[in-house]
Design a protein around this motif. Structure first.
Motif, PDB file in Angstrom:
ATOM      1  N   SER A  12       0.638  -1.204  -0.492  1.00 49.44           N
ATOM      2  CA  SER A  12       0.238   0.058   0.161  1.00 49.44           C
ATOM      3  C   SER A  12       0.817   1.242  -0.542  1.00 49.44           C
ATOM      4  N   ASP A  13       1.792   0.812   0.952  1.00 49.44           N
ATOM      5  CA  ASP A  13       2.912   2.626   0.581  1.00 49.44           C
ATOM      6  C   ASP A  13       4.534   2.283   0.961  1.00 49.44           C
ATOM      7  N   GLU A  14       5.078   3.873   1.124  1.00 49.52           N
ATOM      8  CA  GLU A  14       6.080   3.065   1.488  1.00 49.52           C
ATOM      9  C   GLU A  14       7.056   2.986   2.744  1.00 49.52           C
ATOM     10  N   GLU A  15       5.614   2.661   3.689  1.00 44.61           N
ATOM     11  CA  GLU A  15       6.289   1.777   4.700  1.00 44.61           C
ATOM     12  C   GLU A  15       6.100   0.144   4.666  1.00 44.61           C
ATOM     13  N   GLN A  16       5.176   0.064   4.094  1.00 43.03           N
ATOM     14  CA  GLN A  16       4.819  -1.459   3.333  1.00 43.03           C
ATOM     15  C   GLN A  16       5.647  -2.243   2.997  1.00 43.03           C
ATOM     16  N   SER A  17       6.188  -1.418   1.860  1.00 37.44           N
ATOM     17  CA  SER A  17       6.896  -1.798   1.406  1.00 37.44           C
ATOM     18  C   SER A  17       8.337  -1.823   1.515  1.00 37.44           C
ATOM     19  N   ASP A  18       9.099  -1.287   2.533  1.00 37.39           N
ATOM     20  CA  ASP A  18       9.668  -1.333   3.014  1.00 37.39           C
ATOM     21  C   ASP A  18      10.116  -2.750   4.147  1.00 37.39           C
ATOM     22  N   GLN A  19       9.120  -2.610   4.435  1.00 33.85           N
ATOM     23  CA  GLN A  19       9.116  -3.923   5.096  1.00 33.85           C
ATOM     24  C   GLN A  19       8.693  -5.213   4.346  1.00 33.85           C
ATOM     25  N   LEU A  20       8.658  -5.273   2.957  1.00 30.34           N
ATOM     26  CA  LEU A  20       8.191  -6.179   2.516  1.00 30.34           C
ATOM     27  C   LEU A  20       9.450  -6.486   1.949  1.00 30.34           C
ATOM     28  N   HIS A  21      10.194  -5.506   1.524  1.00 30.68           N
ATOM     29  CA  HIS A  21      11.745  -5.524   1.326  1.00 30.68           C
ATOM     30  C   HIS A  21      12.375  -6.564   1.605  1.00 30.68           C
ATOM     31  N   HIS A  22      12.739  -5.581   3.181  1.00 29.32           N
ATOM     32  CA  HIS A  22      13.696  -6.276   3.362  1.00 29.32           C
ATOM     33  C   HIS A  22      13.579  -7.984   4.478  1.00 29.32           C
ATOM     34  N   ASP A  23      11.807  -8.332   4.224  1.00 28.97           N
ATOM     35  CA  ASP A  23      10.994  -9.415   4.076  1.00 28.97           C
ATOM     36  C   ASP A  23      11.938 -10.931   3.013  1.00 28.97           C
ATOM     37  N   PHE A  24      11.942  -9.780   1.892  1.00 30.17           N
ATOM     38  CA  PHE A  24      12.323 -10.543   0.612  1.00 30.17           C
ATOM     39  C   PHE A  24      13.395 -10.855   0.789  1.00 30.17           C
ATOM     40  N   LEU A  25      14.260  -9.789   1.086  1.00 30.69           N
ATOM     41  CA  LEU A  25      15.971 -10.177   1.657  1.00 30.69           C
ATOM     42  C   LEU A  25      16.237 -11.319   3.234  1.00 30.69           C
ATOM     43  N   ALA A  26      15.384 -11.224   3.633  1.00 28.07           N
ATOM     44  CA  ALA A  26      15.498 -12.059   4.800  1.00 28.07           C
ATOM     45  C   ALA A  26      15.394 -13.323   4.792  1.00 28.07           C
ATOM     46  N   ILE A  27      14.073 -13.218   3.292  1.00 27.23           N
ATOM     47  CA  ILE A  27      14.671 -15.013   2.698  1.00 27.23           C
ATOM     48  C   ILE A  27      15.261 -15.686   2.240  1.00 27.23           C
ATOM     49  N   GLU A  28      16.239 -14.882   1.218  1.00 27.10           N
ATOM     50  CA  GLU A  28      16.648 -14.975   0.480  1.00 27.10           C
ATOM     51  C   GLU A  28      17.991 -15.679   1.296  1.00 27.10           C
ATOM     52  N   LYS A  29      18.508 -15.175   2.329  1.00 20.73           N
ATOM     53  CA  LYS A  29      19.156 -15.327   3.401  1.00 20.73           C
ATOM     54  C   LYS A  29      18.811 -16.958   4.356  1.00 20.73           C
ATOM     55  N   GLU A  30      18.235 -16.937   3.871  1.00 18.99           N
ATOM     56  CA  GLU A  30      17.554 -18.152   4.913  1.00 18.99           C
ATOM     57  C   GLU A  30      17.554 -19.195   3.782  1.00 18.99           C
ATOM     58  N   LEU A  31      16.972 -19.056   2.745  1.00 22.55           N
ATOM     59  CA  LEU A  31      17.205 -20.092   1.302  1.00 22.55           C
ATOM     60  C   LEU A  31      18.876 -20.795   1.310  1.00 22.55           C
ATOM     61  N   PHE A  32      19.653 -19.943   0.754  1.00 24.32           N
ATOM     62  CA  PHE A  32      21.357 -19.658   0.516  1.00 24.32           C
ATOM     63  C   PHE A  32      21.905 -19.975   1.953  1.00 24.32           C
TER      64      PHE A  32
ATOM     65  N   ASN B 243       9.853  -6.633  -5.656  1.00 25.97           N
ATOM     66  CA  ASN B 243       9.822  -8.266  -6.320  1.00 25.97           C
ATOM     67  C   ASN B 243      11.840  -8.846  -6.171  1.00 25.97           C
ATOM     68  N   GLY B 244      11.737 -10.074  -6.096  1.00 24.12           N
ATOM     69  CA  GLY B 244      12.885 -10.711  -5.107  1.00 24.12           C
ATOM     70  C   GLY B 244      13.214 -12.432  -6.062  1.00 24.12           C
ATOM     71  N   THR B 245      14.931 -12.590  -6.984  1.00 24.47           N
ATOM     72  CA  THR B 245      15.272 -13.660  -6.839  1.00 24.47           C
ATOM     73  C   THR B 245      15.398 -14.807  -5.555  1.00 24.47           C
ATOM     74  N   ALA B 246      14.011 -15.302  -5.576  1.00 24.28           N
ATOM     75  CA  ALA B 246      14.186 -16.607  -5.003  1.00 24.28           C
ATOM     76  C   ALA B 246      15.298 -17.646  -5.133  1.00 24.28           C
ATOM     77  N   CYS B 247      15.160 -18.318  -6.469  1.00 24.62           N
ATOM     78  CA  CYS B 247      16.289 -18.782  -7.415  1.00 24.62           C
ATOM     79  C   CYS B 247      16.407 -19.349  -8.203  1.00 24.62           C
TER      80      CYS B 247
END
Length: 458
Positions: free
Chosen positions: A313-333, A405-409
């Motif tokens: 919805s907004d910058e606050e929510q997208s910023d949180q998602l961005h960090h969530d995506f980064l955390a997911i990538e770290k976990e996967l690798f 957006n983010g690359t998971a694999c």
């Protein structure tokens, strides 16, 4: 019968043209829909509620439609923001500033003529930038952290091509005469490893609440440009279908484009945000690099990728998602036992749509360097303004959504990192624990004993 079919086709084409005019509005020039410059066919990313001559829609007698109206205030503010930074892209800031001055001082009839020119020039400008982003080229990337440990070898590590050929799971040589360069085959356990990586990634994303979406690989060029990716010019990586048979259709280089197109011209409800999607797709890129890094499957024309995409919805929510995506990538690798580093990318390496971007580079022992395996970008409202994606808040006001957006694999890069990290002295390759369940419990990829293929010249 043939006459009826011909008549039906004619009616379909006429209907399609009318739909385009109804949807995008009549542009201030006499162009048939198929003659539209692709950027001008993008949704009303800059359209304001104020029309060129007052608050009421002004009728365009020449075309029978409505005049294009631009959110000039937004463009001017965007230009002021971009003056602060050095962003890499195709946009010409000076040209936009010149057009803005001409537009602001023009009469209504002249504004009608300049509107499309200003819109096309402004569409090429990159996004704004997070103030925390480092300024400069790739050498200025900020290393956020290192994850895992480099493996110590008591033998000379080989690169992924030598490993893959030794165990008989990969072919990259002698393909130019029938598939072109930058192609490859994965055979036996190599193909199984590809599928294992996909299933491993998808299982974990679904457990985290992502919805799976199957997307088309062929997308109209204006969706690419709405995402901030140019489909023409020297630097484009986009493949076009034959224009004699398919007008403005391209092969997607990432499912980000197709998923963004899925939301195009939609108005979502605030209560339904954020939405997280994951797509598995083939990606097609006209790579042109001629450096050493292009060896093997590091930089290829076609590959499989698992992508993450979210609307917020907004910058606050997208910023949180961005960090969530980064955390997911770290976990996967991390679970795959790879050593990698995380980079906060600088201003000249963001690409046009990204407000902020993190890259992840894995250590590849056979190449003796780090290689990019993933990235994640917060594009804020850059793409939604071009693709007309909005949401309705609790007060029934509409706002442009944010995209992340983010690359998971990215399968080839992951295979390189795994083969080079898990290679054994006897030439075999250990399979990471996390992937063994997806490879029928197999723990090692061994040499097959088959003789290497022999090639002869025609």
């Amino acid at each position: 019968m043939i006459l009826r079919m011909a008549k039906s086709l004619t009616m379909m084409k006429t209907c399609s043209s009318r739909c385009l005019l109804k949807h995008f509005g009549s542009l201030p020039c006499k162009l048939k829909p198929r003659q539209f410059p692709s950027r001008s066919a993008i949704g009303p990313w800059m359209l304001s509620s104020r029309h060129l001559s007052g608050n009421e829609p002004a009728k365009n007698e020449r075309s029978g439609g409505f005049r294009m109206s631009l959110d000039v205030d937004y463009i001017q503010q965007h230009v002021l923001e971009l003056r602060k930074y050095n962003r890499k892209g195709d946009g010409n800031l000076q040209e936009v500033e010149t057009l803005l001055r001409r537009f602001n001082s023009a009469s209504n009839s002249e504004k009608e003529r300049l509107a499309l020119e200003l819109s096309n020039a402004a569409l090429l400008l990159p996004n704004k930038m997070n103030p925390a982003v480092p300024i400069g080229d790739e050498s200025q990337a900020n290393v956020v952290g290192y994850i895992g440990e480099k493996r110590d070898f008591d033998f000379e590590p080989k690169d992924h091509v030598a490993i893959g050929e030794d165990v008989g799971i990969m072919r990259v040589r002698n393909l130019g005469h029938f598939t072109g360069h930058r192609s490859y085959y994965l055979i036996g356990e190599g193909a199984e490893l590809e599928q294992a990586l996909i299933r491993y990634t998808l299982d974990r994303l679904l457990k985290k609440g992502f919805r799976c979406i199957s997307v088309p690989d062929i997308v109209n060029s204006f969706v690419f440009e709405g995402c901030g990716m140019q489909t023409s010019g020297v630097r484009t990586q986009v493949y076009h279908l034959d224009p004699r048979r398919h007008v403005d259709l391209c092969l997607a280089g990432t499912s980000e484009v197709s998923v963004a197109g899925y939301y195009m011209n939609q108005t979502l409800q605030a209560k339904d945000l954020p939405q997280r999607l994951t797509a598995i797709s083939r990606c097609y890129r006209a790579e042109t690099a001629h450096t050493a890094e292009a060896k093997g499957i590091y930089r290829v024309h076609q590959f499989t990728k698992v992508e993450m995409f979210a609307v917020a919805s907004d910058e606050e929510q997208s910023d949180q998602l961005h960090h969530d995506f980064l955390a997911i990538e770290k976990e996967l690798f991390s679970e795959l036992g790879l050593h990698f580093r995380i980079l906060d990318m600088p201003s000249e390496e963001l690409g046009a749509p990204a407000y902020r971007k993190y890259d992840i580079e894995a250590w590849m022992p056979g190449r003796s360097t780090y290689g990019e395996i993933s990235s994640t970008s917060n594009c804020t409202d850059y793409q939604s303004r071009r693709l007309n994606i909005k949401y309705l808040d609790d007060s029934s006001r509409t706002h442009f959504i944010h995209t992340v957006n983010g690359t998971a694999c990215a399968v080839p890069r992951m295979i390189i990192a795994i083969l080079e990290t898990y290679q054994q002295e006897d030439g075999s390759v250990a399979i990471p624990d996390a992937l063994q369940a997806y490879m029928k419990g197999r723990k090692v990829i061994c040499k097959t004993g088959r003789k290497p293929m022999h090639f002869c010249r025609f």
